[in-house]
Scaffold this motif. Structure first.
Motif, mmCIF file in Angstrom:
data_model
loop_
_atom_site.group_PDB
_atom_site.id
_atom_site.type_symbol
_atom_site.label_atom_id
_atom_site.label_comp_id
_atom_site.label_asym_id
_atom_site.label_seq_id
_atom_site.Cartn_x
_atom_site.Cartn_y
_atom_site.Cartn_z
ATOM 1 N N TYR A 76 11.663 19.164 9.006
ATOM 2 C CA TYR A 76 12.186 18.267 9.634
ATOM 3 C C TYR A 76 13.003 18.960 10.889
ATOM 4 O O TYR A 76 13.390 18.062 11.937
ATOM 5 N N GLY A 77 13.316 19.877 11.052
ATOM 6 C CA GLY A 77 14.226 20.604 12.054
ATOM 7 C C GLY A 77 14.566 22.048 11.719
ATOM 8 O O GLY A 77 14.539 22.366 10.387
ATOM 9 N N ARG A 135 22.785 10.693 14.329
ATOM 10 C CA ARG A 135 21.673 11.437 14.783
ATOM 11 C C ARG A 135 20.495 11.939 14.140
ATOM 12 O O ARG A 135 19.363 12.002 14.540
ATOM 13 N N ARG A 136 20.760 12.385 12.922
ATOM 14 C CA ARG A 136 19.768 12.751 11.974
ATOM 15 C C ARG A 136 18.868 11.731 11.588
ATOM 16 O O ARG A 136 17.538 11.746 11.463
ATOM 17 N N VAL A 137 19.436 10.370 11.275
ATOM 18 C CA VAL A 137 18.595 9.261 11.268
ATOM 19 C C VAL A 137 17.575 8.713 12.063
ATOM 20 O O VAL A 137 16.492 8.783 12.015
ATOM 21 N N THR A 142 12.308 9.025 14.669
ATOM 22 C CA THR A 142 11.223 9.496 15.790
ATOM 23 C C THR A 142 10.274 10.181 15.179
ATOM 24 O O THR A 142 8.955 10.068 15.186
ATOM 25 N N ASN A 143 10.451 11.128 14.111
ATOM 26 C CA ASN A 143 9.459 11.878 13.414
ATOM 27 C C ASN A 143 8.659 11.049 12.733
ATOM 28 O O ASN A 143 7.206 10.958 12.384
ATOM 29 N N ALA A 144 9.155 10.031 11.897
ATOM 30 C CA ALA A 144 8.387 8.857 11.158
ATOM 31 C C ALA A 144 7.177 8.083 12.122
ATOM 32 O O ALA A 144 6.127 7.825 11.954
#
Length: 224
Positions: A76-77, A135-137, A142-144
């Motif tokens: 995820y990061g 920001r995490r959501v 974006t990743n999804a």
């Protein structure tokens, strides 16, 4: 404990005056916790566990990820000093991801009660915490979207455009040389697919793989 943390932060600033990486409110929260040192490869957070501690990263880097039933991973990061992890568990739910150190790390470890006391004393920190969660959501959304709507090459282009830095000679550089396994984890694909794409791009003169970085020699084609 507060004296040890303050001493550490002051030492960092003497070495690099620009390294004031904690906001004033986050620094005060860190002073409520215990400073802990971790070796590379230490699992700080296990997905699915129930725990109410958060980790404020003072030095080093960590990786947040999940592992599938067949052992496949998705990253995820990667986070560095000034970031904190574990805030989503403050609602009492299970951990949503695992976090592991990818180099030697120093963290301030704070439990839920200390966070609540901090918010009671500094209500404005609730907005800072909320902004972090938002920001995490957004990043997760974006990743999804990338995984659902883009093929592997499209996700590679998005990753390059997000993190590559101009080098001053017309090229762009990704300053960290990831392994093919690390890239496959970030892109949600197999190592074989990453190897094939990079080999094709290198043959076409689009990228140059150096020992410690990736050099993007010219704009990547929109389709491959």
């Amino acid at each position: 404990m507060k004296a040890r943390l303050s001493s550490m932060l002051n030492q960092d600033r003497e070495e690099d005056p620009s390294s004031n990486f904690l906001s004033p409110l986050l620094q005060r929260l860190a002073q409520r916790g215990q400073v802990c040192h971790y070796r590379t490869g230490t699992l700080l957070i296990q997905e699915g566990d129930r725990d109410d501690t958060i980790y404020i990263l003072l030095a080093g880097r960590v990786r947040a990820y999940s592992v599938g039933d067949k052992g496949q991973e998705i990253t995820y990061g990667v986070y560095g000093p000034g970031e904190y992890m574990g805030e989503l568990s403050l609602d009492g739910g299970a951990r949503s991801a695992s976090v592991v150190t990818i180099e030697r790390c120093t963290c301030a470890v704070i439990n839920r009660q200390a966070v609540l006391e901090h918010i009671a004393q500094y209500p404005e920190f609730a907005f800072e915490l909320l902004a972090k969660v938002i920001r995490r959501v957004r990043s997760a959304t974006t990743n999804a979207r990338q995984l659902a709507l883009n093929d592997v090459y499209g996700r590679l282009i998005h990753m390059v455009n997000t993190i590559a830095e101009p080098a001053g000679d017309g090229t762009r550089v990704i300053r960290e040389r990831w392994t093919h396994k690390e890239m496959s984890s970030r892109l949600g694909c197999s190592r074989a697919m990453v190897s094939r794409l990079l080999k094709d791009l290198e043959t076409g003169g689009y990228v140059r793989l150096e020992p410690e970085c990736f050099v993007i020699c010219k704009p990547l084609p929109t389709r491959w």
